[in-house]
Design a protein around this motif. Structure first.
Motif, PDB file in Angstrom:
ATOM      1  N   GLN A   1     -41.178  69.828  57.687  1.00  0.00           N
ATOM      2  CA  GLN A   1     -40.280  70.334  56.649  1.00  0.00           C
ATOM      3  C   GLN A   1     -39.583  69.197  55.913  1.00  0.00           C
ATOM      4  OE1 GLN A   1     -37.849  72.812  59.185  1.00  0.00           O
ATOM      5  NE2 GLN A   1     -38.864  74.677  58.482  1.00  0.00           N
ATOM      6  N   ILE A   2     -39.379  68.074  56.610  1.00  0.00           N
ATOM      7  CA  ILE A   2     -38.738  66.913  55.997  1.00  0.00           C
ATOM      8  C   ILE A   2     -39.774  66.029  55.317  1.00  0.00           C
ATOM      9  CG2 ILE A   2     -37.228  64.931  56.405  1.00  0.00           C
ATOM     10  CD1 ILE A   2     -35.934  67.661  56.930  1.00  0.00           C
ATOM     11  N   ALA A   3     -40.893  65.773  56.034  1.00  0.00           N
ATOM     12  CA  ALA A   3     -41.912  64.858  55.506  1.00  0.00           C
ATOM     13  C   ALA A   3     -42.700  65.477  54.357  1.00  0.00           C
ATOM     14  CB  ALA A   3     -42.861  64.438  56.633  1.00  0.00           C
ATOM     15  N   ALA A   4     -43.049  66.767  54.487  1.00  0.00           N
ATOM     16  CA  ALA A   4     -43.846  67.434  53.444  1.00  0.00           C
ATOM     17  C   ALA A   4     -43.466  68.915  53.424  1.00  0.00           C
ATOM     18  CB  ALA A   4     -45.341  67.263  53.722  1.00  0.00           C
ATOM     19  N   PRO A   5     -42.416  69.278  52.691  1.00  0.00           N
ATOM     20  CA  PRO A   5     -41.929  70.669  52.678  1.00  0.00           C
ATOM     21  C   PRO A   5     -42.990  71.705  52.324  1.00  0.00           C
ATOM     22  CG  PRO A   5     -40.383  69.199  51.568  1.00  0.00           C
ATOM     23  CD  PRO A   5     -41.615  68.386  51.841  1.00  0.00           C
ATOM     24  N   SER A   6     -44.002  71.317  51.556  1.00  0.00           N
ATOM     25  CA  SER A   6     -45.035  72.279  51.158  1.00  0.00           C
ATOM     26  C   SER A   6     -45.885  72.737  52.340  1.00  0.00           C
ATOM     27  CB  SER A   6     -45.939  71.663  50.083  1.00  0.00           C
ATOM     28  OG  SER A   6     -46.580  70.494  50.580  1.00  0.00           O
ATOM     29  N   LEU A   7     -45.845  71.993  53.452  1.00  0.00           N
ATOM     30  CA  LEU A   7     -46.655  72.331  54.626  1.00  0.00           C
ATOM     31  C   LEU A   7     -45.896  73.214  55.619  1.00  0.00           C
ATOM     32  CD1 LEU A   7     -48.341  68.844  55.311  1.00  0.00           C
ATOM     33  CD2 LEU A   7     -49.280  70.800  54.075  1.00  0.00           C
ATOM     34  N   ASP A   8     -44.768  73.745  55.182  1.00  0.00           N
ATOM     35  CA  ASP A   8     -43.910  74.530  56.076  1.00  0.00           C
ATOM     36  C   ASP A   8     -44.660  75.689  56.729  1.00  0.00           C
ATOM     37  OD1 ASP A   8     -41.250  75.235  57.124  1.00  0.00           O
ATOM     38  OD2 ASP A   8     -41.496  77.009  55.858  1.00  0.00           O
ATOM     39  N   THR A   9     -45.550  76.321  55.991  1.00  0.00           N
ATOM     40  CA  THR A   9     -46.256  77.494  56.525  1.00  0.00           C
ATOM     41  C   THR A   9     -47.260  77.130  57.615  1.00  0.00           C
ATOM     42  OG1 THR A   9     -47.858  77.297  54.717  1.00  0.00           O
ATOM     43  CG2 THR A   9     -46.024  78.830  54.411  1.00  0.00           C
ATOM     44  N   TYR A  10     -47.552  75.838  57.763  1.00  0.00           N
ATOM     45  CA  TYR A  10     -48.538  75.413  58.759  1.00  0.00           C
ATOM     46  C   TYR A  10     -47.896  75.061  60.113  1.00  0.00           C
ATOM     47  CZ  TYR A  10     -51.872  75.104  54.920  1.00  0.00           C
ATOM     48  OH  TYR A  10     -52.687  75.404  53.847  1.00  0.00           O
ATOM     49  N   ILE A  11     -46.554  75.145  60.196  1.00  0.00           N
ATOM     50  CA  ILE A  11     -45.866  74.721  61.426  1.00  0.00           C
ATOM     51  C   ILE A  11     -46.287  75.556  62.629  1.00  0.00           C
ATOM     52  CG2 ILE A  11     -43.615  74.618  62.556  1.00  0.00           C
ATOM     53  CD1 ILE A  11     -42.430  73.741  59.889  1.00  0.00           C
TER      54      ILE A  11
END
Length: 622
Positions: free
Chosen positions: A133-143
């Motif tokens: 979420q900090i490094a690449a917010p667009s990848l939030d859904t992949y957590i």
């Protein structure tokens, strides 16, 4: 000799850092964030930051350093620790009634461990991967998918054993704690004022300022000491000195520096509460830190999984769980085991937890009830050991118990409030495990009592058979006997239906002693009961797995030569039928029958070739 110890101590200490402190070492990922995220009616305020930092520091000192490392770890059974070991030690010199109470408490503590262990891998891995979420917010859904993938890989490689990956544990965790310290120093350098929180006055002021809300906030502070039970449970693998040395030389300083570094950052930039751990690092270090954090949480999860395997084997050997398949993944280290059923049951539960809660903050709201409950039980059992086994002054032990419970009970009470926000989950899982363990133990006892109620004397029967023997056939027959001086059920049925007897009969009893290991000198005892009857008693510790080949080898050394492929093993197989019972005992009886049907058969338990086994069945009403 002392030189060898000095040379090996650093290596063992490094190994302890890698395995023992994985869980508590990854707590900075989420602890301070949960304390100050606004769940308790206050945000990033100076008094709250200083109060929480002071509470966290003194919890690490009082609970970990004083209670566990100084006091509880004194209670060892031949070097072994853990809640079931403590239960066993506490019940040695007490009355039957008090022993029963202590056993129940120990089983509750063990059940709590099963309940909490489902949350630990989920919250650890989720909190690390949330760095995206900090490094690449667009990848939030992949957590969530990435967390499930990481844990799937971890559980899938368990059958390969932890020996290979275990060699990576120490270097990765040493790097992790070094990184914690460096990040913490970086934050403290920005705002050295935060070090005033070392003064316990700030913890006291926190309770005075925030009153009732501060009590509820203890439910978040306890996240700083997750994994504290591992210090005691892993004592047998590393020893007391390396675990203590690792804590005071590396782990404690790194944790304190990182917590205070996060606190300094929040005082300077309150908006960093979104994720103070990752925001403590410079932008260029986010991706490497994310990778390192994921590795560290995987190691923390591995330590928990290994702990579940170890506790399960101990419970099986002590008779609290049905026999199940246990695979030894190392020829050199008996502690490295793999239990397929437990592994995939735990995996399923962890994945369901991740998919249900989705965020580490939601899991933090469910975490703490079981671990603080276990802490209360540990205090009571260890003080019982101090009075009954070490003969400490009773008055001083009562004072010590009051001090320990004065820390444990408020934390447990504060976490009880989490029941409605997800805390019901570890309690439910723990309750189910408690029901399973008590059902298996009590119903197994009832079954054995029914099997042995025929009242025939073993000595009289042997004398009668020697005087008027049935038809004798060549070879050796081994009858597994659950208790000494009792006629094995299989022997009675063989004489009744087959009307023959082998020329040499061995009555074999396997006993689990109240010790982790039994020396080879005491492994097997042999007694000749008559010209053709022998009694063999094989003794094993609760951390050992019986092996029939080894028993035969020991018998040969004692003068009773047996060859596996020339021996017939007679075993009884009971078909259980429920008798008339009250409804609550009826449910327990059905559970016991289901557990018995799925339990590992004796030939598989003791590595007996299937073609040497003869099972004689009978119906038994329970």
């Amino acid at each position: 000799m002392s030189r060898e110890i000095k040379q090996s101590l650093p290596a063992v200490t490094l190994a302890a850092i890698g395995v023992v402190y994985g869980d508590i070492g990854t707590s900075p990922l989420y602890t301070l964030r949960e304390c100050l995220a606004g769940h308790y009616g206050f945000g990033v305020e100076r008094g709250a930051v200083f109060g929480f930092l002071s509470l966290i520091f003194w919890l690490l000192i009082l609970i970990v350093s004083f209670k566990y490392l100084t006091f509880v770890m004194k209670a060892d059974n031949s070097g072994e620790g853990g809640i079931l070991t403590l239960m066993s030690l506490a019940g040695r010199n007490t009355s039957a009634r008090l022993t029963w109470v202590l056993v129940i408490m120990g089983l509750i503590g063990g059940s709590f461990f099963y309940g909490e262990v489902v949350i630990t891998p989920a919250i650890s891995v989720l909190s690390a991967i949330e760095g995206l979420q900090i490094a690449a917010p667009s990848l939030d859904t992949y957590i969530v998918p990435l967390s499930v993938l990481v844990l799937t890989l971890l559980f899938a490689i368990q059958k390969k054993g932890t020996g290979g990956i275990g060699k990576l544990f120490a270097p990765v965790m040493v790097l992790w704690f070094f990184t914690l310290a460096v990040l913490g120093i970086r934050g403290i350098w920005i705002n050295p004022e935060v070090l005033y929180a070392l003064n316990p006055k700030w913890a006291v002021d926190f309770f005075i300022q925030y009153k009732a809300v501060s009590f509820f906030a203890l439910g978040a502070v306890v996240l700083a000491i997750t994994g504290v039970e591992a210090l005691y449970a892993d004592m047998g693998h590393f020893g007391k000195l390396p675990i203590r040395l690792a804590w005071f030389s590396a782990v404690l300083p790194s944790l304190v520096l990182n917590y205070f570094g996060q606190g300094a950052l929040l005082l300077k930039h309150p908006a960093a509460i979104k994720n103070p751990f990752f925001l403590l690092a410079p932008d260029w270090a986010l991706i490497p830190l994310l990778i390192l954090a994921t590795l560290a949480t995987v190691i923390a999860s591995q330590a928990v999984i290994s702990g579940v395997f170890s506790l399960t084997r101990q419970a099986v050997r002590l008779g609290y769980l049905p026999p199940m398949r246990i695979v030894h993944t190392s020829e050199m280290e008996s502690g490295q085991i793999y239990i397929p059923f437990i592994n995939w049951l735990l995996y399923t539960a962890v994945v369901l937890v991740i998919l249900s809660f989705e965020h580490s903050s939601n899991l933090a709201a469910a975490y703490g009830i079981a671990v603080t409950g276990t802490m209360v039980i540990t205090s009571i059992l260890s003080c019982t050991v101090a009075v009954k086994n070490w003969h400490w002054n009773r008055f001083l032990v009562i004072i010590l118990l009051v001090v320990l419970l004065g820390m444990d009970v408020p934390m447990f009470s504060a976490n009880v409030l989490k029941i409605f926000s997800g805390g019901w989950l570890p309690l439910l899982l723990g309750f189910l495990m408690f029901i399973v363990m008590t059902t298996w133990k009590s119903e197994r006892f009832r079954l054995l009592r029914r099997l042995h109620e025929h009242g025939n004397s073993l000595e009289a029967m042997i004398a009668s058979l020697e005087k008027s023997p049935p038809v004798r056939v060549s070879g050796t027959a081994v009858f597994m006997s659950r208790a000494m001086n009792v006629i094995p059920f299989a022997l009675l049925h063989n004489l009744k239906h087959n009307k023959v007897l082998h020329e040499r009969v061995v009555l074999l009893t396997l006993r689990t002693e109240d010790a982790p290991f039994v020396h080879n000198v005491r492994r097997v005892t042999i007694e000749q009961l008559s010209p053709t009857f022998w009694r063999v008693v094989a003794n094993y510790g609760f951390k050992e797995t019986p092996d029939m080949e080894e028993i035969f080898h020991r018998c040969g050394l004692e003068g009773l030569s047996c060859r596996m492929m020339e021996t017939s093993f007679f075993m009884s197989h009971e078909s259980l039928i429920l008798g008339k019972r009250p409804w609550y005992l009826l449910i327990r009886g059905k559970l016991f029958i289901a557990l018995s049907r799925n339990a590992l058969r004796a030939p598989d338990q003791y590595l007996i070739p299937p073609n040497r086994v003869i099972e004689l069945g009978t119906q038994v009403e329970i």
